[in-house]
Design a protein around this motif. Structure first.
Motif, PDB file in Angstrom:
ATOM      1  N   ILE A  82       0.742  -1.231  -0.033  1.00 46.28           N
ATOM      2  CA  ILE A  82       0.035   0.068   0.019  1.00 46.28           C
ATOM      3  C   ILE A  82       0.925   1.105  -0.074  1.00 46.28           C
ATOM      4  O   ILE A  82       0.665   2.328  -0.647  1.00 46.28           O
ATOM      5  CB  ILE A  82      -0.928  -0.237   1.112  1.00 46.28           C
ATOM      6  N   LEU A  83       1.971   1.272   0.622  1.00 45.19           N
ATOM      7  CA  LEU A  83       2.817   2.361   0.715  1.00 45.19           C
ATOM      8  C   LEU A  83       3.565   2.382  -0.661  1.00 45.19           C
ATOM      9  O   LEU A  83       3.642   3.784  -1.224  1.00 45.19           O
ATOM     10  CB  LEU A  83       4.050   2.011   1.525  1.00 45.19           C
ATOM     11  N   GLU A  84       3.874   1.458  -1.275  1.00 43.70           N
ATOM     12  CA  GLU A  84       4.347   1.594  -2.773  1.00 43.70           C
ATOM     13  C   GLU A  84       3.301   2.280  -3.702  1.00 43.70           C
ATOM     14  O   GLU A  84       3.556   3.139  -4.450  1.00 43.70           O
ATOM     15  CB  GLU A  84       4.568   0.358  -3.475  1.00 43.70           C
ATOM     16  N   PHE A  85       2.002   1.636  -3.445  1.00 41.45           N
ATOM     17  CA  PHE A  85       0.875   2.223  -4.302  1.00 41.45           C
ATOM     18  C   PHE A  85       0.638   3.634  -4.008  1.00 41.45           C
ATOM     19  O   PHE A  85       0.574   4.559  -4.955  1.00 41.45           O
ATOM     20  CB  PHE A  85      -0.155   1.340  -3.971  1.00 41.45           C
ATOM     21  N   ALA A  86       0.924   4.199  -2.849  1.00 47.64           N
ATOM     22  CA  ALA A  86       0.632   5.436  -2.478  1.00 47.64           C
ATOM     23  C   ALA A  86       1.572   6.455  -3.235  1.00 47.64           C
ATOM     24  O   ALA A  86       1.208   7.526  -3.634  1.00 47.64           O
ATOM     25  CB  ALA A  86       0.802   5.683  -0.905  1.00 47.64           C
ATOM     26  N   GLY A  87       2.967   5.842  -3.219  1.00 50.17           N
ATOM     27  CA  GLY A  87       3.942   6.595  -3.997  1.00 50.17           C
ATOM     28  C   GLY A  87       3.648   6.845  -5.579  1.00 50.17           C
ATOM     29  O   GLY A  87       3.937   7.772  -5.935  1.00 50.17           O
ATOM     30  N   ILE A  88       2.970   5.700  -6.099  1.00 50.01           N
ATOM     31  CA  ILE A  88       2.817   5.797  -7.482  1.00 50.01           C
ATOM     32  C   ILE A  88       1.549   6.708  -7.729  1.00 50.01           C
ATOM     33  O   ILE A  88       1.794   7.712  -8.590  1.00 50.01           O
ATOM     34  CB  ILE A  88       2.299   4.372  -7.956  1.00 50.01           C
ATOM     35  N   ILE A  89       0.511   6.837  -6.865  1.00 53.54           N
ATOM     36  CA  ILE A  89      -0.439   7.696  -7.171  1.00 53.54           C
ATOM     37  C   ILE A  89       0.152   9.329  -6.742  1.00 53.54           C
ATOM     38  O   ILE A  89      -0.294  10.145  -7.726  1.00 53.54           O
ATOM     39  CB  ILE A  89      -1.573   7.522  -5.978  1.00 53.54           C
ATOM     40  N   ALA A  90       0.870   9.391  -5.870  1.00 55.77           N
ATOM     41  CA  ALA A  90       1.414  10.590  -5.652  1.00 55.77           C
ATOM     42  C   ALA A  90       2.104  11.220  -6.867  1.00 55.77           C
ATOM     43  O   ALA A  90       2.090  12.484  -7.075  1.00 55.77           O
ATOM     44  CB  ALA A  90       2.196  10.950  -4.390  1.00 55.77           C
ATOM     45  N   ARG A  91       2.997  10.333  -7.371  1.00 55.31           N
ATOM     46  CA  ARG A  91       3.851  10.606  -8.601  1.00 55.31           C
ATOM     47  C   ARG A  91       2.773  11.020  -9.651  1.00 55.31           C
ATOM     48  O   ARG A  91       2.960  12.055 -10.273  1.00 55.31           O
ATOM     49  CB  ARG A  91       4.856   9.587  -8.764  1.00 55.31           C
ATOM     50  N   LEU A  92       1.914  10.098  -9.841  1.00 59.11           N
ATOM     51  CA  LEU A  92       1.092  10.394 -11.312  1.00 59.11           C
ATOM     52  C   LEU A  92       0.317  11.690 -10.990  1.00 59.11           C
ATOM     53  O   LEU A  92      -0.137  12.438 -11.926  1.00 59.11           O
ATOM     54  CB  LEU A  92       0.143   9.297 -11.442  1.00 59.11           C
ATOM     55  N   CYS A  93      -0.166  12.090  -9.656  1.00 61.60           N
ATOM     56  CA  CYS A  93      -0.773  13.119  -9.379  1.00 61.60           C
ATOM     57  C   CYS A  93       0.208  14.441  -9.147  1.00 61.60           C
ATOM     58  O   CYS A  93      -0.482  15.513  -9.045  1.00 61.60           O
ATOM     59  CB  CYS A  93      -1.710  12.955  -8.233  1.00 61.60           C
ATOM     60  N   LYS A  94       1.374  13.949  -9.529  1.00 63.99           N
ATOM     61  CA  LYS A  94       2.250  15.340  -9.455  1.00 63.99           C
ATOM     62  C   LYS A  94       2.210  16.095  -8.016  1.00 63.99           C
ATOM     63  O   LYS A  94       2.129  17.177  -7.833  1.00 63.99           O
ATOM     64  CB  LYS A  94       2.120  15.903 -10.557  1.00 63.99           C
ATOM     65  N   VAL A  95       2.260  15.347  -7.036  1.00 59.89           N
ATOM     66  CA  VAL A  95       2.134  15.936  -5.652  1.00 59.89           C
ATOM     67  C   VAL A  95       3.359  15.192  -4.775  1.00 59.89           C
ATOM     68  O   VAL A  95       3.667  14.162  -5.223  1.00 59.89           O
ATOM     69  CB  VAL A  95       0.907  15.948  -4.813  1.00 59.89           C
TER      70      VAL A  95
END
Ligand SMILES: NC(=O)c1ccc[n+]([C@@H]2O[C@H](COP(=O)([O-])OP(=O)(O)OC[C@H]3O[C@@H](n4cnc5c(N)ncnc54)[C@H](O)[C@@H]3O)[C@@H](O)[C@H]2O)c1
Length: 328
Positions: free
Chosen positions: A262-275
């Motif tokens: 879930i932590l890896e996934f949070a990182g992917i979402i943050a990157r794709l949302c540019k935050v």
């Protein structure tokens, strides 16, 4: 084996009935069936779905009929012989099935019985949308269809897990007792446009929090793993499971075996949302599975199916849809 694209030309004017048509998955299935040339009847009581999800189907296609009805009550299909029943109606997110716990148990028990009876009456092929939650908090990893699961029958998730397990057992009995042509699909985490903003699932949670500039909520330490399949891939799997010849009586996992913490996934979402990634930790809900990952060997062999859409591509489309939702 026939390709899905060729199916509509092989079957003359097929009629499909989809329960839960106004939901996330149901509405994508309706759109795809209309594209395949089916006449589609959608049933929904909108307890977690929305008519907005059916905008495409309603506005552009005369082959679509919608009935607002609770499928736990008797329903008689007017004037149509139905060839395929796709039974998707059920609250599906933990937030929804906790809020609608008894309704969830009834739609998966009485609702499933009503749809199985209709399938017998129409001699229709039947597909049950079951769930990876049938495996509970699994002790076998990844989960093959032969694994019986590890479910707490008294816990907060039991209204969903156990009623889906009952729906599976009932579907098997109709297959045995009435020779009904059935298949059970254990759907693993599916994501894509039309998910609800507030349904509590990790994909809409993380995306909405990132787009609003809020920290992403991680339950537990974030080391638990999940796998995610894009909705178009899931729908393709459902179509193949219904239409391919060797699927009667089978139970098949349809999901993506690529696992992320879930932590890896949070990182992917943050990157794709540019935050920048910011996380707040909250306690794990009861019976939250530590690991969930499908063994899709059977889907590969029986259906020639595996996910085709990458996480980055699927998430980009999903994030776009949430940007649109949040700015309306
Ligand atoms: N989306 C996923 O990741 C996932 C994972 C595993 C299983 N599934 C299964 O797939 C199916 C669809 O899930 P979803 O994510 O689209 O959920 P959803 O909540 O978006 O859709 C479910 C639909 O069923 C309708 N419904 C519920 N009870 C009803 C009733 N009594 N009568 C008529 N309609 C009723 C709801 O109004 C809603 O439109 C469910 O059966 C779910 O258990 C989904």
């Amino acid at each position: 084996m026939p390709e899905v694209e060729q199916i509509s030309s092989q079957i003359n004017a097929p009629v499909s009935l989809v329960t839960g048509a106004g939901g996330f998955l149901g509405s994508h299935l309706v759109d795809r069936l209309l594209l395949e040339g089916h006449q589609v009847i959608g049933l929904d009581n909108l307890c977690t779905g929305s008519l907005e999800n059916l905008d495409n189907a309603m506005s552009s296609n005369k082959k679509f009929k919608y009935f607002q009805t609770d499928i736990t009550a008797a329903f008689i299909l007017p004037d149509l012989k139905c060839d395929f029943i796709w039974h998707l109606a059920s609250p599906a997110s933990p937030v929804d099935y906790r809020r609608l716990s008894i309704e969830t148990m009834l739609v998966n028990s009485i609702g499933t019985k009503n749809m199985l009876d209709m399938a017998v009456e129409h001699n229709a092929k039947f597909l049950l949308a079951s769930t990876s939650e049938a495996y509970g908090d699994p002790q076998v990893h990844p989960q093959p269809e032969t694994y019986w699961g590890n479910v707490n029958p008294l816990g907060e998730r039991a209204c969903y897990d156990e009623s889906k397990r009952f729906a599976e057992a009932l579907t098997c009995e109709y297959h045995r007792c009435y020779c009904l042509d059935t298949r059970i699909i254990r759907i693993f985490n599916t994501y894509g446009p039309r998910m609800q903003i507030n349904d509590g699932r990790v994909v809409p949670n993380f995306i909405c929090q990132a787009l609003r500039g809020e920290p992403l909520t991680v339950y537990g330490d974030g080391a638990q793993t999940r796998s995610f399949v894009y909705v178009a891939d899931e729908v393709e799997g459902l179509l193949r499971a219904m239409f391919y010849e060797n699927t009667s009586g089978e139970v098949i996992n349809i999901g993506n075996p690529d696992e992320y913490t879930i932590l890896e996934f949070a990182g992917i979402i943050a990157r794709l949302c540019k935050v920048e990634l910011n996380v707040v930790y909250k306690p794990l809900p009861p019976d939250d599975p530590a690991k969930r990952c499908p063994d899709i060997s059977k889907a590969r062999v029986l259906l020639g199916w595996e996910p085709a859409i990458s996480l980055e591509l699927g998430l980009a489309a999903t994030i776009d849809s949430f940007v649109h939702k949040l700015t309306r």
